[in-house]
Design a protein around this motif. Sequence first.
Motif, PDB file in Angstrom:
ATOM      1  N   ALA A  14     -17.824  -7.748 -26.334  1.00 44.01           N
ATOM      2  CA  ALA A  14     -17.031  -8.533 -26.192  1.00 44.01           C
ATOM      3  C   ALA A  14     -17.313  -9.429 -24.546  1.00 44.01           C
ATOM      4  O   ALA A  14     -18.167  -8.638 -24.081  1.00 44.01           O
ATOM      5  CB  ALA A  14     -16.045  -8.855 -26.268  1.00 44.01           C
ATOM      6  N   HIS A  15     -17.241 -10.391 -24.414  1.00 41.96           N
ATOM      7  CA  HIS A  15     -17.830 -11.738 -23.375  1.00 41.96           C
ATOM      8  C   HIS A  15     -16.478 -12.282 -22.622  1.00 41.96           C
ATOM      9  O   HIS A  15     -15.233 -12.036 -23.142  1.00 41.96           O
ATOM     10  CB  HIS A  15     -19.051 -12.285 -23.423  1.00 41.96           C
ATOM     11  CG  HIS A  15     -20.078 -12.007 -21.853  1.00 41.96           C
ATOM     12  ND1 HIS A  15     -20.744 -13.068 -21.801  1.00 41.96           N
ATOM     13  CD2 HIS A  15     -20.402 -10.864 -20.891  1.00 41.96           C
ATOM     14  CE1 HIS A  15     -21.969 -13.002 -20.756  1.00 41.96           C
ATOM     15  NE2 HIS A  15     -21.076 -11.584 -20.327  1.00 41.96           N
ATOM     16  N   TRP A  16     -17.245 -12.853 -21.844  1.00 44.39           N
ATOM     17  CA  TRP A  16     -16.051 -14.230 -21.625  1.00 44.39           C
ATOM     18  C   TRP A  16     -15.245 -14.960 -22.759  1.00 44.39           C
ATOM     19  O   TRP A  16     -15.596 -15.092 -23.530  1.00 44.39           O
ATOM     20  CB  TRP A  16     -16.482 -15.659 -20.893  1.00 44.39           C
ATOM     21  CG  TRP A  16     -17.428 -14.846 -19.296  1.00 44.39           C
ATOM     22  CD1 TRP A  16     -18.768 -14.759 -19.470  1.00 44.39           C
ATOM     23  CD2 TRP A  16     -17.015 -14.430 -18.214  1.00 44.39           C
ATOM     24  NE1 TRP A  16     -19.493 -14.585 -18.310  1.00 44.39           N
ATOM     25  CE2 TRP A  16     -18.327 -14.245 -17.793  1.00 44.39           C
ATOM     26  CE3 TRP A  16     -15.573 -14.377 -17.812  1.00 44.39           C
ATOM     27  CZ2 TRP A  16     -18.194 -13.367 -16.197  1.00 44.39           C
ATOM     28  CZ3 TRP A  16     -15.811 -14.230 -16.609  1.00 44.39           C
ATOM     29  CH2 TRP A  16     -16.373 -13.553 -16.090  1.00 44.39           C
ATOM     30  N   MET A  32     -13.162 -16.013 -27.852  1.00 45.16           N
ATOM     31  CA  MET A  32     -13.802 -15.194 -26.911  1.00 45.16           C
ATOM     32  C   MET A  32     -15.530 -15.183 -27.955  1.00 45.16           C
ATOM     33  O   MET A  32     -15.787 -14.928 -28.823  1.00 45.16           O
ATOM     34  CB  MET A  32     -13.378 -13.707 -27.093  1.00 45.16           C
ATOM     35  CG  MET A  32     -14.611 -12.635 -26.889  1.00 45.16           C
ATOM     36  SD  MET A  32     -13.290 -10.776 -26.291  1.00 45.16           S
ATOM     37  CE  MET A  32     -11.963 -11.358 -25.535  1.00 45.16           C
ATOM     38  N   GLY A  33     -15.846 -15.227 -26.954  1.00 46.08           N
ATOM     39  CA  GLY A  33     -17.591 -14.755 -26.949  1.00 46.08           C
ATOM     40  C   GLY A  33     -18.195 -13.575 -27.610  1.00 46.08           C
ATOM     41  O   GLY A  33     -17.228 -12.767 -26.301  1.00 46.08           O
ATOM     42  N   TYR A  34     -19.126 -13.034 -28.118  1.00 50.86           N
ATOM     43  CA  TYR A  34     -19.203 -11.519 -28.871  1.00 50.86           C
ATOM     44  C   TYR A  34     -20.853 -10.998 -28.864  1.00 50.86           C
ATOM     45  O   TYR A  34     -21.457 -10.823 -29.739  1.00 50.86           O
ATOM     46  CB  TYR A  34     -18.037 -11.035 -29.701  1.00 50.86           C
ATOM     47  CG  TYR A  34     -17.661 -10.340 -29.670  1.00 50.86           C
ATOM     48  CD1 TYR A  34     -18.040  -8.677 -29.549  1.00 50.86           C
ATOM     49  CD2 TYR A  34     -15.917 -10.373 -29.484  1.00 50.86           C
ATOM     50  CE1 TYR A  34     -16.871  -7.770 -29.535  1.00 50.86           C
ATOM     51  CE2 TYR A  34     -14.966 -10.102 -29.852  1.00 50.86           C
ATOM     52  CZ  TYR A  34     -15.905  -8.058 -29.619  1.00 50.86           C
ATOM     53  OH  TYR A  34     -14.892  -7.399 -29.146  1.00 50.86           O
ATOM     54  N   GLU A  43     -17.761  -4.379 -21.061  1.00 54.25           N
ATOM     55  CA  GLU A  43     -18.896  -4.319 -21.931  1.00 54.25           C
ATOM     56  C   GLU A  43     -19.883  -4.048 -21.559  1.00 54.25           C
ATOM     57  O   GLU A  43     -19.758  -3.051 -20.631  1.00 54.25           O
ATOM     58  CB  GLU A  43     -19.584  -5.856 -20.260  1.00 54.25           C
ATOM     59  CG  GLU A  43     -20.782  -6.686 -20.839  1.00 54.25           C
ATOM     60  CD  GLU A  43     -21.303  -7.346 -19.650  1.00 54.25           C
ATOM     61  OE1 GLU A  43     -22.402  -8.492 -20.585  1.00 54.25           O
ATOM     62  OE2 GLU A  43     -20.996  -7.274 -18.890  1.00 54.25           O
ATOM     63  N   GLN A  44     -20.454  -3.569 -22.284  1.00 51.59           N
ATOM     64  CA  GLN A  44     -21.826  -2.609 -22.731  1.00 51.59           C
ATOM     65  C   GLN A  44     -22.920  -3.275 -23.316  1.00 51.59           C
ATOM     66  O   GLN A  44     -22.316  -3.429 -25.037  1.00 51.59           O
ATOM     67  CB  GLN A  44     -21.149  -1.025 -23.353  1.00 51.59           C
ATOM     68  CG  GLN A  44     -22.227   0.004 -23.494  1.00 51.59           C
ATOM     69  CD  GLN A  44     -23.004   0.152 -22.332  1.00 51.59           C
ATOM     70  OE1 GLN A  44     -23.895  -0.702 -21.574  1.00 51.59           O
ATOM     71  NE2 GLN A  44     -23.154   1.185 -21.824  1.00 51.59           N
ATOM     72  N   ASN A  45     -23.366  -3.482 -23.335  1.00 48.81           N
ATOM     73  CA  ASN A  45     -25.301  -3.812 -23.657  1.00 48.81           C
ATOM     74  C   ASN A  45     -25.897  -2.513 -24.297  1.00 48.81           C
ATOM     75  O   ASN A  45     -25.680  -1.767 -24.767  1.00 48.81           O
ATOM     76  CB  ASN A  45     -25.462  -4.935 -22.242  1.00 48.81           C
ATOM     77  CG  ASN A  45     -24.981  -5.912 -21.572  1.00 48.81           C
ATOM     78  OD1 ASN A  45     -23.873  -6.631 -23.327  1.00 48.81           O
ATOM     79  ND2 ASN A  45     -24.910  -6.084 -20.469  1.00 48.81           N
ATOM     80  N   ALA A  46     -27.457  -4.096 -24.846  1.00 52.42           N
ATOM     81  CA  ALA A  46     -28.638  -3.120 -25.557  1.00 52.42           C
ATOM     82  C   ALA A  46     -27.898  -1.949 -26.040  1.00 52.42           C
ATOM     83  O   ALA A  46     -28.842  -1.197 -26.045  1.00 52.42           O
ATOM     84  CB  ALA A  46     -29.416  -3.094 -24.239  1.00 52.42           C
ATOM     85  N   SER A  70     -22.796 -15.636 -24.856  1.00 52.67           N
ATOM     86  CA  SER A  70     -22.045 -15.447 -23.699  1.00 52.67           C
ATOM     87  C   SER A  70     -20.633 -16.190 -23.258  1.00 52.67           C
ATOM     88  O   SER A  70     -19.313 -14.754 -22.890  1.00 52.67           O
ATOM     89  CB  SER A  70     -23.002 -16.639 -22.733  1.00 52.67           C
ATOM     90  OG  SER A  70     -21.851 -16.212 -21.547  1.00 52.67           O
ATOM     91  N   ALA A  71     -20.460 -17.431 -23.994  1.00 49.92           N
ATOM     92  CA  ALA A  71     -18.812 -17.330 -23.671  1.00 49.92           C
ATOM     93  C   ALA A  71     -18.035 -18.005 -24.880  1.00 49.92           C
ATOM     94  O   ALA A  71     -18.574 -18.823 -24.971  1.00 49.92           O
ATOM     95  CB  ALA A  71     -18.398 -17.923 -22.369  1.00 49.92           C
TER      96      ALA A  71
END
Length: 514
Positions: free
Chosen positions: A313-315, A330-332, A257-260, A362-363
Amino acid sequence: MKRFAVFLTACMVASLGLATVPGSVTSAQTPTQGGVVLGPVEYVTYLPFDNATSTGVSIHKNYMYLTSWKAISIYDISDPAAPVQTDSLPVGFMFENEDVEITPDANYLFFSETIPDEQLHVYDIEDKSNIQLVTTVENAGDHTFSCLLKCKWGYGSDGTIIDLADPTQPKIAAAQGSADDWHKKLGIAGGAHDVTEVKPGYAIISTLSGPLIYADVRDPMNPKLLALGEKPSEAYLFHSGEWPNGGTDRWLLMQGEQNAQPRCDPEANGPFLVYDTQGWASKKTFKLSDQYAVQNGTFTDGNPPANGLGCSAHWFEEHPTFDNGGVVAMGYYEHGTRFFNVTSKGKIEEAGVFLPYAGSTSAAYWASDKANTDIVYAVDYTRGIDVLRYTGKTIDGGGGGGNGGNGGGAKRPYVKMAAKPYRPVRGSNFNFVVRLAACERSNLNPAGTDVVLKRKKGGKYVNVARKSFDRSCRVLFPRKADFKSAKFRAFWPKQRDGYTAGRSQEITVNTRNG
């Protein structure tokens, strides 16, 4: 990590035509009420969430438990395609229990809050129409909270250890930053995001700045490092992981995960990763097999032109039939819900996409642990829940662990085997537990059919024992550990109820001195 709600504008869906999704999906996109779908994905319905910011879900039998920043809700999913809310309890603003944990009897739910207070909340959910707060533990709120050992213990992602012998009266066994903080016991310097117990007492730990960790947590106060998997880039953190089939599958699945990040950078944004576990016990490492990162596009090709939360990517969750390969949902975030096929060679192929209008996913969770499930719940920060149906095949055609392929209409029995203990004392007695996962997930009745335990000698498998299954779907083979190291496999030679013959994955049993 901290999230900020972002909305896509309607102009992104103004132009609709044919599109090619990067990877293996080549399909005409289909606009729906909820968003654009590509590949074998159908949009079923949308569940608006009155309190918004839906973040995480736990599914147990016929109920779905949903948390958000503002409420806890329960849904009856007896009809997976049409969930019905049975209760919703407003909780004010509490950030951010995105990894929902419930006790095995589904009587209690844990909500770990980090903002505005560091608190662990316990809710009574036995009555699905009447959620009740039981207790709150001060200074016990970590970013995520994970149950261990049938929810008798809990690990907070920031290092807290909770004694849950009585779930109505949780006790802090080790405070964050104390000498007994589980981070310190495992030598984790940069922190962790999540803990996933793959089987009782063994867990994958997703670290923030280091490698993935596989640990023995049978003694939660004294965890032991078993193996590591290196992260290809330090630009993102390890967010969560799964090792399918109780840690016996060849492939270990991770997500970064890497946001923003408004524009996608394959080197910096959180990818989906597959690790090869072959030989991990002797090498103490997992080897990266493949990774996948999304890119920006035109929206109609299954990729948004820009991002708010980022291209991360997320949960995620693998399909119940995952067996040395298979489908993962996968949530993206703004890239929606994405379906991947992990091949029997450990390679990632994009299989389908749902890109919601004005969404931030989110998931993604499969609605059931049954082999025939095809419904997925896409949990979205800004929308609520989108209900999807995956219509593609869920088993890699390569044959996975040798249980028979996916063609000809024949069904695979999913023969699983484990040694108990996995490393017995030399000369002692131990057991092989063999089960048919397929009959646990369906109405298969293996009673009266035989399973054969075989040992590898001189490059060939020879029979060492034979037993009949009963309706429990399990067989116990008592053996003596009269060897230093040996390879075993279980075979189900007879066919029953349309299932092909099958075999388990080969396992190596190494004995130890007493």
